[in-house]
Design a protein around this motif. Structure first.
Motif, PDB file in Angstrom:
ATOM      1  N   ARG A   1     -12.664 206.086   2.280  1.00 47.73           N
ATOM      2  CA  ARG A   1     -11.866 204.908   1.912  1.00 47.73           C
ATOM      3  C   ARG A   1     -12.746 203.666   1.837  1.00 47.73           C
ATOM      4  O   ARG A   1     -13.848 203.640   2.374  1.00 47.73           O
ATOM      5  N   GLU A   2     -12.182 202.623   1.259  1.00 46.69           N
ATOM      6  CA  GLU A   2     -12.951 201.375   1.122  1.00 46.69           C
ATOM      7  C   GLU A   2     -13.131 200.665   2.458  1.00 46.69           C
ATOM      8  O   GLU A   2     -14.148 200.014   2.682  1.00 46.69           O
ATOM      9  N   ALA A   3     -12.125 200.764   3.320  1.00 45.78           N
ATOM     10  CA  ALA A   3     -12.192 199.945   4.534  1.00 45.78           C
ATOM     11  C   ALA A   3     -11.355 200.544   5.658  1.00 45.78           C
ATOM     12  O   ALA A   3     -10.508 201.424   5.432  1.00 45.78           O
ATOM     13  N   ALA A   4     -11.630 200.045   6.874  1.00 50.99           N
ATOM     14  CA  ALA A   4     -10.883 200.495   8.060  1.00 50.99           C
ATOM     15  C   ALA A   4     -10.712 199.310   8.999  1.00 50.99           C
ATOM     16  O   ALA A   4     -11.429 198.308   8.894  1.00 50.99           O
ATOM     17  N   LEU A   5      -9.761 199.448   9.913  1.00 54.88           N
ATOM     18  CA  LEU A   5      -9.475 198.361  10.855  1.00 54.88           C
ATOM     19  C   LEU A   5      -9.178 198.961  12.219  1.00 54.88           C
ATOM     20  O   LEU A   5      -8.343 199.859  12.347  1.00 54.88           O
ATOM     21  N   LEU A   6      -9.864 198.422  13.245  1.00 53.28           N
ATOM     22  CA  LEU A   6      -9.581 198.842  14.623  1.00 53.28           C
ATOM     23  C   LEU A   6      -8.356 198.092  15.131  1.00 53.28           C
ATOM     24  O   LEU A   6      -8.283 196.863  15.016  1.00 53.28           O
ATOM     25  N   VAL A   7      -7.401 198.820  15.670  1.00 56.91           N
ATOM     26  CA  VAL A   7      -6.212 198.201  16.270  1.00 56.91           C
ATOM     27  C   VAL A   7      -6.083 198.728  17.701  1.00 56.91           C
ATOM     28  O   VAL A   7      -6.606 199.794  18.016  1.00 56.91           O
ATOM     29  N   PRO A   8      -5.406 197.962  18.564  1.00 59.06           N
ATOM     30  CA  PRO A   8      -5.344 198.404  19.963  1.00 59.06           C
ATOM     31  C   PRO A   8      -4.601 199.730  20.153  1.00 59.06           C
ATOM     32  O   PRO A   8      -4.969 200.521  21.015  1.00 59.06           O
ATOM     33  N   THR A   9      -3.538 199.947  19.389  1.00 55.80           N
ATOM     34  CA  THR A   9      -2.724 201.148  19.614  1.00 55.80           C
ATOM     35  C   THR A   9      -2.258 201.764  18.293  1.00 55.80           C
ATOM     36  O   THR A   9      -2.204 201.079  17.257  1.00 55.80           O
ATOM     37  N   GLY A  10      -1.855 203.021  18.392  1.00 66.11           N
ATOM     38  CA  GLY A  10      -1.293 203.698  17.225  1.00 66.11           C
ATOM     39  C   GLY A  10      -0.006 203.032  16.782  1.00 66.11           C
ATOM     40  O   GLY A  10       0.278 202.921  15.580  1.00 66.11           O
ATOM     41  N   THR A  11       0.780 202.585  17.744  1.00 65.04           N
ATOM     42  CA  THR A  11       2.038 201.910  17.411  1.00 65.04           C
ATOM     43  C   THR A  11       1.764 200.672  16.564  1.00 65.04           C
ATOM     44  O   THR A  11       2.406 200.452  15.529  1.00 65.04           O
ATOM     45  N   MET A  12       0.787 199.870  16.989  1.00 64.29           N
ATOM     46  CA  MET A  12       0.486 198.669  16.201  1.00 64.29           C
ATOM     47  C   MET A  12      -0.006 199.056  14.805  1.00 64.29           C
ATOM     48  O   MET A  12       0.369 198.439  13.808  1.00 64.29           O
ATOM     49  N   GLY A  13      -0.819 200.105  14.734  1.00 61.23           N
ATOM     50  CA  GLY A  13      -1.326 200.552  13.427  1.00 61.23           C
ATOM     51  C   GLY A  13      -0.197 200.963  12.500  1.00 61.23           C
ATOM     52  O   GLY A  13      -0.139 200.533  11.331  1.00 61.23           O
ATOM     53  N   ASN A  14       0.724 201.778  13.002  1.00 60.70           N
ATOM     54  CA  ASN A  14       1.857 202.203  12.160  1.00 60.70           C
ATOM     55  C   ASN A  14       2.696 201.009  11.725  1.00 60.70           C
ATOM     56  O   ASN A  14       3.109 200.908  10.563  1.00 60.70           O
ATOM     57  N   GLN A  15       2.945 200.100  12.653  1.00 60.55           N
ATOM     58  CA  GLN A  15       3.849 198.988  12.332  1.00 60.55           C
ATOM     59  C   GLN A  15       3.206 197.987  11.379  1.00 60.55           C
ATOM     60  O   GLN A  15       3.887 197.387  10.555  1.00 60.55           O
ATOM     61  N   ILE A  16       1.893 197.831  11.481  1.00 60.67           N
ATOM     62  CA  ILE A  16       1.201 196.977  10.508  1.00 60.67           C
ATOM     63  C   ILE A  16       1.315 197.615   9.126  1.00 60.67           C
ATOM     64  O   ILE A  16       1.619 196.947   8.129  1.00 60.67           O
ATOM     65  N   ALA A  17       1.095 198.929   9.052  1.00 62.65           N
ATOM     66  CA  ALA A  17       1.171 199.613   7.750  1.00 62.65           C
ATOM     67  C   ALA A  17       2.564 199.456   7.148  1.00 62.65           C
ATOM     68  O   ALA A  17       2.713 199.166   5.951  1.00 62.65           O
TER      69      ALA A  17
ATOM     70  N   ARG B   1      -2.400 192.100  11.895  1.00 63.99           N
ATOM     71  CA  ARG B   1      -2.870 192.395  13.264  1.00 63.99           C
ATOM     72  C   ARG B   1      -3.013 191.093  14.044  1.00 63.99           C
ATOM     73  O   ARG B   1      -2.630 191.000  15.202  1.00 63.99           O
ATOM     74  N   LYS B   2      -3.568 190.083  13.416  1.00 61.18           N
ATOM     75  CA  LYS B   2      -3.740 188.786  14.098  1.00 61.18           C
ATOM     76  C   LYS B   2      -2.392 188.190  14.462  1.00 61.18           C
ATOM     77  O   LYS B   2      -2.201 187.671  15.569  1.00 61.18           O
ATOM     78  N   ALA B   3      -1.433 188.302  13.516  1.00 62.10           N
ATOM     79  CA  ALA B   3      -0.099 187.746  13.774  1.00 62.10           C
ATOM     80  C   ALA B   3       0.550 188.426  14.981  1.00 62.10           C
ATOM     81  O   ALA B   3       1.314 187.800  15.725  1.00 62.10           O
ATOM     82  N   LEU B   4       0.244 189.695  15.180  1.00 63.32           N
ATOM     83  CA  LEU B   4       0.827 190.429  16.310  1.00 63.32           C
ATOM     84  C   LEU B   4       0.059 190.193  17.606  1.00 63.32           C
ATOM     85  O   LEU B   4       0.363 190.799  18.632  1.00 63.32           O
ATOM     86  N   GLY B   5      -0.953 189.370  17.549  1.00 68.31           N
ATOM     87  CA  GLY B   5      -1.745 189.139  18.763  1.00 68.31           C
ATOM     88  C   GLY B   5      -2.788 190.221  18.981  1.00 68.31           C
ATOM     89  O   GLY B   5      -3.282 190.426  20.091  1.00 68.31           O
ATOM     90  N   GLY B   6      -3.109 190.935  17.915  1.00 65.98           N
ATOM     91  CA  GLY B   6      -4.061 192.048  18.052  1.00 65.98           C
ATOM     92  C   GLY B   6      -5.473 191.707  17.616  1.00 65.98           C
ATOM     93  O   GLY B   6      -6.294 192.607  17.433  1.00 65.98           O
ATOM     94  N   GLY B   7      -5.759 190.401  17.447  1.00 64.63           N
ATOM     95  CA  GLY B   7      -7.142 190.002  17.136  1.00 64.63           C
ATOM     96  C   GLY B   7      -7.928 190.034  18.429  1.00 64.63           C
ATOM     97  O   GLY B   7      -7.683 189.214  19.311  1.00 64.63           O
ATOM     98  N   MET B   8      -8.840 190.971  18.553  1.00 70.30           N
ATOM     99  CA  MET B   8      -9.567 191.126  19.822  1.00 70.30           C
ATOM    100  C   MET B   8     -10.961 190.518  19.656  1.00 70.30           C
ATOM    101  O   MET B   8     -11.500 190.489  18.571  1.00 70.30           O
ATOM    102  N   ARG B   9     -11.521 190.062  20.688  1.00 69.25           N
ATOM    103  CA  ARG B   9     -12.803 189.350  20.601  1.00 69.25           C
ATOM    104  C   ARG B   9     -13.996 190.311  20.718  1.00 69.25           C
ATOM    105  O   ARG B   9     -14.343 190.964  19.768  1.00 69.25           O
TER     106      ARG B   9
END
Ligand SMILES: Cc1ncc(COP(=O)(O)O)c(C=O)c1O
Length: 360
Positions: A67-83, A241-249
């Protein structure tokens, strides 16, 4: 260090408490190699896109999935809900299987966050097909909520780790795309499916508009899931992800473990599958338990306790007192999940514990 050596070292610490934990593959502890990589990870602020270890993990995931790109998210739930948020508009419907994780275990987020309802259908083995799905697609009408997304889960958790074959998924994606409907894969355990199918994960998932997979399940990482897709999809996903508070440092600390999972621990998943098959075969010999070993394709075993005269929770309590932890899918269905912190001999002991509880 080879993956066997890494795990031998890991085994000694993982089971120190003497409890056999078959509740889920989320209970694994990071391997020594992961802990070392985490301690030494080069990091930066990932919200500025400056964490080199996160960037390396995202590039690795994108290339493994083609794929062209990927994104690390804290949890599978957040990943599904962002999608779901990226693919849909409020007021639309999402078609999924009746026991899908996005419906039963994600806190009503499709409604709460994306304003969508779920249009479900039942597939006993968790395997949806296009002829069934197509009957659920809303007709174009001013009076009907329109289908915004189709969601598949592979492997299917609550159906017992079943695998939807690649050609079935591809037909669904092709036909859905003909009708301008996107398809998202909840691939929390897609590496289990790919290993069982003996195919690269990129080949298995190439037609989906987006895929979520978990680093924190069979791949043993302490935290983290990933989304993969087109550059446009991932750019939109990043701001949600950022809107959900999932922007990690300095998330490279976490990404470092994920890289070890992807590089070292994928091929060993077939040991978990062999252990699950062993459990299913052995449990099928115990009178009053109903198990279908032929259904066990990956690392999840479900069995029915209806004929034992005790319900799942009562059985779980008795197992726990003897040092085995499992989980209940319903009043009558119990689930066991194999993972890198349980060995064949743990599985043998687990069978004996279940036998003694069921026959005593
Ligand atoms: C099929 C499936 N999808 C999504 C998830 C969500 O993952 P997380 O627990 O990281 O939110 C899980 C977790 O068990 C799962 O089994």
């Amino acid at each position: 260090m080879g993956s066997t050596q890494v795990l031998e070292e890991h085994d000694r610490t993982a089971r120190a408490e003497g409890v056999i934990d078959l509740r889920s593959d989320t209970v694994t502890r990071p391997t020594q190699a992961m802990r070392k990589a985490m301690a030494e990870a080069e990091v930066g602020d990932d919200v500025y896109g400056e964490d080199p270890t996160v960037n390396r993990l995202e590039a690795l995931a994108a290339s493994m999935f083609g794929r062209e790109a990927a994104l690390l998210v804290p949890t599978g739930t957040m990943g599904n809900q962002i999608a779901i948020k990226v693919h849909t508009r409020p007021g639309q419907e999402i078609i999924c299987e009746e026991r899908a994780h996005i419906l039963d275990w994600e806190m009503g987020m499709p409604a709460l966050f994306s304003g969508c309802i779920l249009r479900t259908l039942r597939a006993e083995d968790g395997i949806l097909t296009w002829p069934e799905i197509s009957k659920k697609i809303a007709a174009h009408s001013y009076a009907r909520a329109q289908t915004g997304l189709i969601e598949l889960e592979n492997t299917h958790n609550m159906a017992g780790g079943t695998i939807t074959p690649v050609e079935v998924m591809e037909e669904i994606c092709d036909r859905a795309h003909d009708r301008a409907i996107s398809v998202h894969l909840d691939g929390a355990r897609i590496f289990n499916a790919a290993v069982a199918l003996k195919q690269p994960v990129g080949d298995v998932t190439r037609k989906f508009d987006s895929v979520m997979f978990c680093l924190s399940k069979g791949l043993g990482a302490p935290v983290g899931s990933m989304l993969v897709g087109s550059r446009t999809f991932i750019d939109r996903a990043r701001s949600i992800r950022k809107a959900l508070g999932g922007g990690m440092r300095q998330a490279g600390i976490l990404a470092a473990a994920g890289i070890i999972g992807l590089e070292q621990l994928v091929t060993r998943l077939d040991q978990d599958h062999a252990n699950a098959r062993f459990l299913a075969e052995a449990l099928s010999q115990i009178p009053r338990l109903t198990v279908r070993p032929e259904m066990v394709k990956t690392n999840i075993v479900i069995f029915d306790v209806t004929h034992t005269e005790i319900n799942s929770n009562e059985l779980l309590g008795r197992l726990r007192r003897r040092g085995l932890i499992a989980s209940a899918v319903s009043d009558t269905i119990v689930r066991l999940v194999t993972h890198m912190d349980v060995s064949r001999s743990d599985c043998e002991q687990a069978v004996e514990i279940i036998r003694s509880v069921v026959s005593g």
